[in-house]
Design a protein around this motif. Structure first.
Motif, PDB file in Angstrom:
ATOM      1  N   CYS A 163       0.829  -1.206   0.000  1.00 44.00           N
ATOM      2  CA  CYS A 163       0.000   0.000   0.000  1.00 44.00           C
ATOM      3  C   CYS A 163       0.864   1.257   0.000  1.00 44.00           C
ATOM      4  CB  CYS A 163      -0.921  -0.011   1.210  1.00 44.00           C
ATOM      5  SG  CYS A 163      -2.086  -1.404   1.250  1.00 44.00           S
ATOM      6  N   ALA A 164       1.948   1.241   0.811  1.00 47.38           N
ATOM      7  CA  ALA A 164       2.823   2.403   0.881  1.00 47.38           C
ATOM      8  C   ALA A 164       3.503   2.673  -0.453  1.00 47.38           C
ATOM      9  CB  ALA A 164       3.867   2.209   1.972  1.00 47.38           C
ATOM     10  N   ALA A 165       3.907   1.617  -1.154  1.00 49.64           N
ATOM     11  CA  ALA A 165       4.584   1.795  -2.443  1.00 49.64           C
ATOM     12  C   ALA A 165       3.663   2.469  -3.456  1.00 49.64           C
ATOM     13  CB  ALA A 165       5.056   0.442  -2.972  1.00 49.64           C
ATOM     14  N   ALA A 166       2.394   2.057  -3.475  1.00 49.71           N
ATOM     15  CA  ALA A 166       1.434   2.715  -4.372  1.00 49.71           C
ATOM     16  C   ALA A 166       1.286   4.183  -4.010  1.00 49.71           C
ATOM     17  CB  ALA A 166       0.086   2.002  -4.303  1.00 49.71           C
ATOM     18  N   ALA A 172       4.330  11.044  -6.149  1.00 47.54           N
ATOM     19  CA  ALA A 172       5.246  11.626  -7.131  1.00 47.54           C
ATOM     20  C   ALA A 172       4.508  12.037  -8.397  1.00 47.54           C
ATOM     21  CB  ALA A 172       6.360  10.632  -7.462  1.00 47.54           C
ATOM     22  N   VAL A 173       3.506  11.257  -8.794  1.00 44.94           N
ATOM     23  CA  VAL A 173       2.685  11.645  -9.944  1.00 44.94           C
ATOM     24  C   VAL A 173       1.988  12.976  -9.664  1.00 44.94           C
ATOM     25  CG1 VAL A 173       0.617  11.050 -11.278  1.00 44.94           C
ATOM     26  CG2 VAL A 173       2.342   9.309 -10.819  1.00 44.94           C
ATOM     27  N   LEU A 244      10.677   4.278  -9.902  1.00 44.06           N
ATOM     28  CA  LEU A 244       9.719   5.134 -10.595  1.00 44.06           C
ATOM     29  C   LEU A 244       9.426   6.380  -9.775  1.00 44.06           C
ATOM     30  CD1 LEU A 244       7.835   5.662 -12.958  1.00 44.06           C
ATOM     31  CD2 LEU A 244       6.089   4.266 -11.826  1.00 44.06           C
ATOM     32  N   THR A 245       9.301   6.213  -8.470  1.00 42.08           N
ATOM     33  CA  THR A 245       9.060   7.369  -7.597  1.00 42.08           C
ATOM     34  C   THR A 245      10.212   8.361  -7.693  1.00 42.08           C
ATOM     35  OG1 THR A 245       7.777   6.017  -6.055  1.00 42.08           O
ATOM     36  CG2 THR A 245       8.657   8.089  -5.221  1.00 42.08           C
ATOM     37  N   ALA A 246      11.440   7.857  -7.671  1.00 44.08           N
ATOM     38  CA  ALA A 246      12.608   8.730  -7.747  1.00 44.08           C
ATOM     39  C   ALA A 246      12.658   9.474  -9.077  1.00 44.08           C
ATOM     40  CB  ALA A 246      13.884   7.918  -7.541  1.00 44.08           C
TER      41      ALA A 246
END
Length: 530
Positions: A163-166, A172-173, A244-246
């Motif tokens: 859940c945290a990764a999503a 970031a989006v 992807l977040t980075a």
């Protein structure tokens, strides 16, 4: 002074402003506990859980909502049933980042803070840092709660990390889309559209056979679901989400450096210098402001109605040994299995429609805080007339959306059964009866706008409480008195049960009373209250 100077102070400011909104963390963290309780009660044996997993894997509706089951242990089924939580976390995260970046610029507060000792990227960094931290807290709370239910620690924290990764990816989006437009509404539209596309790609990948095709690796929602908590704990997939977040975060920072404060990289679409004759009344202006949002919600509800109605006939395939019938009856009322399914889906649509009603009502507050209401009220437009123009959409907008969903679901189900004349009115009635409960939540937003304008985000908290009680109240055996706090508890479970007019009338009376109190306060208080 560096570009990140003042980030820590802005983080503290965000935490202070959002101290009530942070309730979403404990609320989402306890949802999986209801799945543990219900699965333990209804499927106490390994054979029963295996049968449930096999039946669910062959049902397109369940696969679309939760993904494809990858095991039949208690933990694996809990993780599978939690497959929609990452979408909810992603939505909350992107909205939070946009709220503290683009919305701040649109309101002029970013420029005011920027005139002090605050770096250029401090606002974006603070918004991302706070949201990332909130997601980590969610993961820890969820993991600890599931460990308390006797589930393995590794799988429990893997589900929390999923859940945290999503949340990290779509935070970031949100930070990226906040750099593209000069309006928070447009930024939210792009970000939510991206989340919706990721979810659709996940569904397409799961429905295309084994679920391991190309589409399953395009969507970040699919990545986090494939961590397979309790069924392998593929932690390495978190690296994809982290990378992807980075990347998205670095792109957002680079774009932020290339634009002026208050402006977006995409060119603004300017309107004509002179207003058209059709904009001479407050209602016409409100229509101009609400029409795109309303059209999007009605279109979305129509699609949902087609999908949910089309799946109704196949729900009977899950009623092996009458086990699933008990589940659906608890969710949506009594009666035949398909009617109980339709009733539960109409209740869910009612909760979603309440989100639109709150969003439309809070346009009052956004127009006031952006100082666009004051010029209107300085002319010949009265406060109640101005407020009524927006409230019209919070009352009639959900009615249009639920009617579209009810018609679409009833038609799809009627075509499947070959009896449109019987099924369409029954399903439509199940959708329409949700309106009084929706109006109660809209009335709460109206009351907050008039009485406590700085606390209007608490209207979302009221919806969160209703959602929590609806999703986990029965499974966690909460008292009836607590369940009755939600107006949706009092809605007749049509088409699974007969419709009684008394609770609907009482809910309408309550909604009118709450809204009247809010409008009376709005008429007396100062405008604007910033």
């Amino acid at each position: 002074m560096t570009t990140l100077t003042g980030t820590g102070k802005l983080v503290r400011l965000i935490l202070r402003r959002d101290r009530l909104l942070m309730l979403w963390i404990p609320i989402l963290s306890v949802i999986p506990l209801s799945y543990v309780a219900s699965l333990n009660e209804i499927y106490p044996t390994a054979a029963g859980r295996q049968q449930y997993a096999d039946a669910s894997a062959g049902n397109a509706g369940f696969v679309a909502l939760y993904g494809r089951p990858y095991g039949s242990s208690l933990g694996e089924l809990v993780a599978w049933r939690s497959g929609f939580i990452p979408v909810m976390v992603g939505l909350i995260s992107l909205l939070a980042v946009i709220r503290h970046t683009r919305t701040e610029e649109e309101a002029g507060r970013r420029e005011l803070l920027g005139s002090t000792v605050v770096g250029r990227h401090a606002g974006l960094a603070a918004a991302l840092t706070t949201t990332f931290g909130a997601n980590v807290v969610l993961a820890l709370l969820m993991g600890l709660a599931l460990i308390g239910q006797g589930l393995p620690a590794a799988g429990s924290f893997a589900l929390g990390a999923e859940c945290a990764a999503a949340g990290w990816v779509f935070a970031a989006v949100g930070g990226l889309t906040a750099q593209l437009t000069d309006g928070a509404g447009s930024a939210r539209g792009i970000a939510v559209g991206t989340l919706g596309a990721a979810y659709v790609l996940r569904i397409a990948g799961d429905l295309s056979g084994s679920g391991d095709g190309v589409l399953s690796w395009v969507s970040p929602i699919a990545w986090v679901v494939r961590i397979h908590a309790y069924g392998g704990d593929h932690w390495w997939l978190l690296s994809l989400a982290a990378c992807l977040t980075a990347v998205l975060g670095m792109v957002a920072v680079a774009l932020s450096a290339r634009r002026d404060v208050g402006a977006g990289l995409l060119p603004a679409r300017l309107g004509p210098a002179t207003a058209a004759p059709g904009l001479r009344t407050p209602l016409a202006l409100a229509w101009r402001l609400h029409r795109n949002l309303l059209a999007g919600w009605v279109a979305g509800f129509t699609v949902l109605g087609v999908v949910l109605g089309g799946l109704a006939k196949n729900i009977g395939d899950l009623a092996r040994d009458n086990v699933m019938q008990d589940i659906l009856a608890r969710m949506g009322g009594t009666g035949a299995l398909i009617d109980a399914y339709l009733a539960s889906m109409m209740s869910l649509l009612g909760l979603i429609a309440a989100a639109y009603a709150i969003q439309a009502t809070l346009r009052l507050r956004s127009e006031e805080s952006a100082l666009r209401a004051e010029p209107l009220l300085a002319a010949s437009v009265g406060r109640l007339r101005w407020a009524g123009s927006h409230i019209t959409f919070s009352v009639l907008g959900p009615a249009a959306a639920l009617t579209a969903a009810g018609l679409a679901a009833g038609l799809a189900h009627g075509l499947n059964t070959g009896d449109v004349g019987r099924d369409l009115p029954r399903v439509l009635a199940g959708a329409i009866v949700q309106l009084p409960a929706v109006w109660v939540l809209a009335a709460i937003a109206i009351a907050l706008s008039g009485l406590l304008p700085r606390l209007v985000p608490a209207a979302w908290g009221a919806l969160a409480v209703c959602l929590l009680l609806g999703l986990v109240g029965a499974a966690m055996r909460l008292s009836q008195g607590l369940m009755d706090v939600s107006p949706f508890t009092h809605i007749p479970k049509a088409p699974a049960a007969a419709v009684s007019a008394a609770p609907l009338v009482w809910l309408v009376v309550i909604a009118v009373a709450i809204a009247t109190a809010g409008l009376a306060a709005l008429r007396r208080r100062d405008i604007p209250v910033i």
